[in-house]
Design a protein around this motif. Sequence first.
Motif, short mmCIF file in Angstrom:
data_model
loop_
_atom_site.label_atom_id
_atom_site.label_comp_id
_atom_site.label_asym_id
_atom_site.label_seq_id
_atom_site.Cartn_x
_atom_site.Cartn_y
_atom_site.Cartn_z
N MET A 191 19.52 -76.52 -11.74
CA MET A 191 20.62 -75.55 -12.78
C MET A 191 20.13 -77.04 -13.71
N GLY A 192 19.88 -77.25 -14.57
CA GLY A 192 20.11 -77.83 -15.28
C GLY A 192 21.84 -78.31 -16.33
N LEU A 193 21.43 -79.19 -17.01
CA LEU A 193 22.39 -79.76 -17.73
C LEU A 193 22.91 -78.68 -18.81
N LYS A 194 22.21 -77.92 -19.01
CA LYS A 194 21.96 -77.03 -19.68
C LYS A 194 22.47 -76.29 -19.73
N THR A 195 21.57 -75.16 -18.63
CA THR A 195 22.14 -74.27 -18.30
C THR A 195 23.79 -73.98 -17.56
N TYR A 196 24.44 -75.55 -17.44
CA TYR A 196 25.89 -75.88 -16.50
C TYR A 196 26.91 -75.55 -17.94
N ILE A 197 26.54 -75.83 -19.08
CA ILE A 197 27.14 -76.21 -20.10
C ILE A 197 26.89 -74.44 -20.74
N ALA A 198 25.66 -73.74 -20.95
CA ALA A 198 25.52 -72.56 -21.00
C ALA A 198 26.70 -71.03 -20.41
N LYS A 199 27.13 -71.58 -18.98
CA LYS A 199 27.54 -70.79 -18.02
C LYS A 199 28.44 -71.00 -18.35
N ARG A 200 29.68 -72.26 -18.78
CA ARG A 200 30.56 -72.57 -19.62
C ARG A 200 31.37 -71.99 -20.68
N LEU A 201 29.59 -71.87 -21.07
CA LEU A 201 30.64 -71.34 -22.89
C LEU A 201 30.42 -69.83 -22.35
N VAL A 202 30.05 -69.40 -21.76
CA VAL A 202 30.09 -67.73 -21.51
C VAL A 202 31.10 -67.78 -21.13
N ASN A 203 31.52 -68.11 -19.59
CA ASN A 203 32.75 -68.57 -18.76
C ASN A 203 34.34 -68.63 -20.03
N MET A 204 33.49 -69.29 -20.91
CA MET A 204 34.85 -69.35 -22.22
C MET A 204 35.07 -68.54 -23.22
N ALA A 205 34.18 -67.89 -23.37
CA ALA A 205 33.84 -66.51 -23.94
C ALA A 205 35.06 -65.65 -23.61
N VAL A 206 34.24 -65.93 -21.84
CA VAL A 206 35.10 -64.68 -21.48
C VAL A 206 36.54 -64.69 -21.37
N LEU A 207 36.89 -65.76 -20.70
CA LEU A 207 38.20 -65.94 -20.54
C LEU A 207 39.28 -66.21 -22.51
N LEU A 208 38.72 -66.46 -23.42
CA LEU A 208 38.50 -66.01 -24.53
C LEU A 208 39.78 -64.83 -24.53
N PHE A 209 38.56 -64.32 -24.95
CA PHE A 209 38.36 -62.30 -24.76
C PHE A 209 39.60 -61.72 -23.83
N PHE A 210 39.67 -62.19 -22.60
CA PHE A 210 40.20 -61.86 -21.54
C PHE A 210 42.13 -62.36 -22.70
N VAL A 211 42.00 -63.52 -22.67
CA VAL A 211 43.86 -64.18 -23.30
C VAL A 211 43.81 -62.90 -24.16
N LEU A 212 43.23 -62.29 -25.55
CA LEU A 212 43.12 -61.82 -26.59
C LEU A 212 43.62 -60.10 -26.19
N THR A 213 42.75 -60.15 -25.00
CA THR A 213 42.80 -58.43 -24.71
C THR A 213 44.97 -59.09 -23.72
N ILE A 214 45.07 -59.33 -23.11
CA ILE A 214 46.49 -59.19 -22.54
C ILE A 214 46.94 -59.83 -24.01
N ASN A 215 47.37 -60.48 -24.99
CA ASN A 215 48.34 -61.01 -26.10
C ASN A 215 47.79 -59.39 -26.84
N PHE A 216 47.33 -58.49 -27.09
CA PHE A 216 47.43 -57.34 -27.23
C PHE A 216 47.82 -56.36 -26.71
N VAL A 217 47.79 -56.27 -25.44
CA VAL A 217 47.87 -55.37 -24.89
C VAL A 217 49.42 -55.63 -24.83
#
Lengths: 542, 341
Positions: free
Chosen positions: B1-27
Amino acid sequence: MALTYKAKLKFSVKKTFELIRAIIKNKKGAFGLAIIIVFVIFALFPQLFTHYHPTGQRELAGSMAAPSWMRYLPGGEGLSENIFVIRDPGFKNPESIYQFNISMTDPESVHIEYIPSFGYPHIYGRGPGCMAVTYKREDARPKGNVTVEISKSFYYEFQGPPSKFSGDVAIFVEGTVREIEGKRLLDVPVQIKVYIKNQEGKKFCLWTPSTKLIDTPFNDWRITRSSPSSRTSEMSSWSTSLKLRMYGYVIDPNTGQKTPYWFLFAVSPERDIFGNKTGIMSYGIEISFIDQCPAENVKTTVYIDSLYFRTYGTAWGLLGTDKEGRDLFSQLIYGTRISLYVGLLAAIIGVILGLIVGLAAGYLGKLVDEFLMRFTDMLLVIPGLPLLIVLVAVLGATIHNLIILLGFLGWMSFARVVRSQVLSLRERPFIEAARAAGAGTFYILRRHILPNLMGLVYVTLAQSVPGLIVTEASLSWLGFYDPSVMSWGRMLYSVQFEAGGAFDKWWWVLAPGSCIALLAVAFIMIGFAMDEILNPKLRERV
Amino acid sequence: MGLKTYIAKRLVNMAVLLFFVLTINFVIFMLMPGDPTLLFVNPMKFAPEEIEAMKKAWGLADPLHVRYIKYIKNMLTMNFGDSIITGRPVAEAIMQKLPYTVFLIGGSTIISMIIGILLGVISAYKRGTRFDDANVTIALIFYSLPTFWMGMVFLMIFSKMLGWFPLAGAFPREWLAYPPKPAFTVNLFGIEIAVPTLYEIYHRLRHTFLPLATLVLFQYGGWLLLTRATMLETLTEDYILTAKAKGLKERTILFKHALKNASLPLITSAALSFGFMLTGAIITETVYTWPGLGGWIWESISSRDYPALQAIFYIIAVCVIVANFIADLIYGFIDPRIKYE
């Protein structure tokens, strides 16, 4: 090896004792345990330390009174304590009438006695027993004004005024009547004044009935203060907290001159009346019978009950009072309960949840692990306190909501630790052996993995309590307290927000905060001690 | 796994988290008891049909999923609506208050890291001595003290009794009406930068001192304990012994050899403790009525300003998520092992 239930219990009791003994031997552990034991005693038996209810008893002393011991420190000379001037204000006891100094202008026609069967039914009077002042004349020669003064002297030993004062008097007037223009009027009308004479002899008339001359007999008791029953009519109220209704005048002792004293405009009547001097003061009631009736055999009786006068001190108890005059020391003692209750229960909930998630993730592995750990990570990232604040604001701040929320938001890091432990445990040969012998998943978890995690559980329990106690206090301090109980955080809330930042009342700021800190440190110490005892690896390192 | 995939993975993780927080805030705000319309509309003054019409106009009558999508869109475009209390856009207030919070958290984190790491290294070096014991105990006490109480005690001693520092705010109150004039302005690449006068700097520092000190004392204990623990582990490594055998200076060994290797957990914990720092900041800002986000939370709760509350929670969560992401990135750069995980 099958152990009987009894043997198991014996074993676990022995283990527990061993742990406690080890904790006591450890310097930090003994320190922490001692503090916790003291607080547990406070929480279990608060009545041993205080007689006052933390929230129920208002106006024990003046608002925001200083602690009593402040009087003996420099700067505390001007503080005063509560004085209850009248002994037995309800005249329950026949001897009670002898506490008064009685002076009258015409002793022959006035008679004072104790009436055991009649009395004001409410407040301090409560039930039979009262004092009767009777004016009686048989011949047909009116005597003009006959004045009776009933007063109680007391020594005011403080060099400062009280925070406020209040009092009552209930009166009932009856007598011989005649009918004029369809009205039943007393033959001898009376005038009643309640006054306080200060150290300099200045007389402050505190109260006279709204119609200055009482010329009709009463059909019920009248009291100076609003009473719990609506049957009695209220005439006027004169607690200094209700300055609006007070009026009167001051009589100078030397010249005898009357000057109006309007409590309505007085900034602090207690300062004007009590001043900064010690000395003998008196509180009394002045009854003038105005006899201008030409008839024979006239009689008027004034019954007095619930003759009550008290000052609210500016010093009280061990820690003074809060804004509503409630005892701060008992709030401190009862607050221990809340902190321990919330801290321990939330910690237990958090540890159990963490244990379940960690065991499931670590032992079941694969998809379950991936899912649970992603979820855990997400919750870990969300800022805890803002989430708690929002949730408490929405769900309501009851103590059980707080416990559940704190527990449900506090399991994540423990779940991770449990998971990593389980991951290493499950690869050990003894688990493999158990599995080979045909043991099921739950059996292995319960009998082989869980016992190996118990050390961790104890340590985590002890270590998570302080954070929870502080968080509970912070939430209470922010205003999310359960209104039915008094916690340390709420005490600090009332210093900062209700008492308007009364930071000069340092005892009020320091006491609850140091209790929070002390309890938190005690649990941290216990956690350290347990960590050293249960994880022997650390022993050589530190 | 290169640095790029690592960053991409982290970015996806961040997006999921953001979505999670948004949902909690809504609920959470969906669960809120009571009709949100009643916050704006007095039911005594309007007919039920009128209220229904208003609900329709505000989109409150839409089905849940439509509202959810609309909400997500609004949050992502920073369209937080208007504050109930001030009637001004919430986003505007956030932009006004964010710098104060960032300044407080940033400043205190830097100072407490320096103090904590320094003391932690010395403590680990002198382990078992009285200095070490005292150091650890004091750190523990400050670490376990309730922040708000520390703030209250400071206010009591330094503001009320000694009068050294002001009781509240981030600047003198009269500045609200008459803001101080800058000494001069510099035009740097087209951006006007106002340079404050010494007078202004003095007053700002006077107001900043107590909140900053409170936060530093709240945080430094954590750094100290963590540094001490990792340093103790590192100091037992063989290469330290080698370095000692080579006759290197103690200071060189401690700070160049040991601390460098002990610093990895420090970085992770820096990111993870960002939420913890925010907690401290919220409380500290409330104690000192600091005009930042934390103080604002308290204000909006006590005035039931739910749009503001929702926005603050979102912004704080975004800050934490971004901080985590940055920490992950730094970690990826510093520790080459991570990339090949």
